[in-house]
Structures are given as C-alpha cells and as structure tokens.
Enzyme design. Structure first.
Site, PDB file in Angstrom:
ATOM      1  N   HIS A  24       0.836  -1.207   0.000  1.00  0.00           N
ATOM      2  CA  HIS A  24       0.000   0.000   0.000  1.00  0.00           C
ATOM      3  C   HIS A  24       0.870   1.255   0.000  1.00  0.00           C
ATOM      4  CE1 HIS A  24      -3.709   2.273   1.109  1.00  0.00           C
ATOM      5  NE2 HIS A  24      -2.811   3.086   1.634  1.00  0.00           N
ATOM      6  N   GLU A  25       1.796   1.338   0.959  1.00  0.00           N
ATOM      7  CA  GLU A  25       2.623   2.541   1.072  1.00  0.00           C
ATOM      8  C   GLU A  25       3.668   2.621  -0.036  1.00  0.00           C
ATOM      9  OE1 GLU A  25       1.867   4.986   2.958  1.00  0.00           O
ATOM     10  OE2 GLU A  25       0.228   3.838   3.847  1.00  0.00           O
ATOM     11  N   HIS A  28       2.009   4.260  -3.006  1.00  0.00           N
ATOM     12  CA  HIS A  28       1.943   5.720  -2.867  1.00  0.00           C
ATOM     13  C   HIS A  28       3.279   6.361  -3.227  1.00  0.00           C
ATOM     14  CE1 HIS A  28      -2.004   5.952  -1.176  1.00  0.00           C
ATOM     15  NE2 HIS A  28      -1.699   5.389  -0.019  1.00  0.00           N
TER      16      HIS A  28
END
Length: 216
Positions: A24-25, A28
């Site tokens: 997820h990170e 980003h």
C-alpha cells in the site's frame, strides 16, 4: 471473539498485514516518485520493507479489527506537473495496489485448490492460509482507506476533486473528523458496512479467479 483462536491465527495474520501495508505505502511512494517527487527516494519509502512503513496503532488496528493504516507517505505535490491530478493518482495508488494484490492472492488461492496443494504438507497448508488471509486483509485495507476522512487516502482523493476553498473549509474540522473515525472504528459501528463491502468485492474476485483458473 475467540481469543485462543485469534492468537493461533496470528501466524497467518502477521505476514498478511505486513504484505498489505507494505505494498500500500510502496504504491503511494512509487507513483509520487514517478510524478516527480524525488523526496520519496530520499526518505527511503521506495521499498517493500515493512519496517519502513508500519504504524504501530494502525497495524494493531488492522490485526485486531481487520481495518487499519500504515505510516503515511509524505508526498510533495509541488513536484507534480498537475498538483490536483497528481494528488488523486498518488492517493488512489495505495488502495488500487491492495485490490490488485488481493485479486492475485485469490487467483493463487484457487490454484492451490485446483492442484490440491493445500493438504500436501504442513508448509503448503500454511501458505494456503496466509494467501487467503492476505487476500482478505488487502481488500479490507483498500476499502477502508477510500473513506474520505483524514488521515485516510479518501480524504486526499477528495482534495483533488473539490475546489480548494471547499476542501480547506472542510479540513478545518480535520481533528474532529479523525476522532469520529477512531470512535466509529473502536465502537464497531463500521464493521458491518466494511465487512459487507469486503465480502462483495471478494465474491467478485472469486468468480473472476474461478474462470481464470478453470474452477468456474
């Protein structure tokens, strides 16, 4: 909650949580970097190493409640050619990556079933359980982060959609909105809608994966 059963399942939950938060990170940071934000490389966020991404409270929330967050990637939109579009794409990258990983895990899960690998030995059974848990947690994390309340990704997507004046008026209440989110999460009010949404998406993924793997 079955406490003994929960702690027994931690051997499946912990690697699933680490995978979900890391991808997820990383997503980003990677999208922001590709849009020109060189600070992501300097901050060491262009990695799948969970230690660079885990937030203690968000990780515990994900483990115990099934919905949580990681240490937010601090993006710098001033590097973007189009700041609003850049914020939307960067914010969407995390949940989108979770859905992609979730779908891939569902396909792998179905392949284990098709080729009878789950009961082949203890290790393949463990992998089977981790894969299923990873699919569920990734889908849940993706859904949860689309809620448009700080510090979740949905609030950043909202920033890219709304006029700046409207958004900053709304963000005057950011602290209160965050407390409301924590309260709703801790009280279990969100459990029903979020679990229902997760099961609905999981059902779609299972049907698509069944056709891909020949189990449909």
């Amino acid at each position: 909650m079955d406490i003994r059963g929960f702690f027994a399942n931690l051997i499946y939950i912990l690697p699933a949580v680490a995978i979900a938060l890391s991808v997820h990170e990383f997503a980003h940071a990677f999208v922001s970097y590709k849009l020109g934000d060189i600070s992501q490389k300097q901050r060491g966020r262009l990695t799948l190493n969970p230690l660079k991404h885990l937030d203690p409270f968000g990780t515990l929330s994900l483990i115990f409640f099934g919905f949580g967050w990681a240490k937010p990637v601090q993006v710098d939109p001033y590097f973007y050619r189009n700041k609003k579009d850049g914020m939307i794409w960067t914010a969407m990258a995390g949940p989108l990556m979770n859905f992609i990983v979730g779908f891939l895990m569902v396909i792998l899960y179905m392949l284990f079933i098709r080729f009878g690998l789950l009961y082949k030995n203890e290790f393949t059974y463990y992998l089977f359980q981790v894969i299923g848990t990873t699919a569920s947690i990734n889908i849940g994390l993706g859904i949860f982060n689309l809620i448009p309340i700080p510090p979740l990704d949905g609030s950043k997507i909202l920033m890219g959609i709304l006029k700046e004046e409207t958004y900053f008026k709304l963000m005057q209440y950011e602290m209160y909105l965050s407390f409301i989110m924590i309260f709703l999460l801790m009280s279990g009010v969100l459990d029903g809608p979020l679990i229902h949404a997760r099961e609905a998406i999981l059902d779609v993924f299972v049907k698509a994966a069944s056709m891909i793997t020949g189990l449909g």
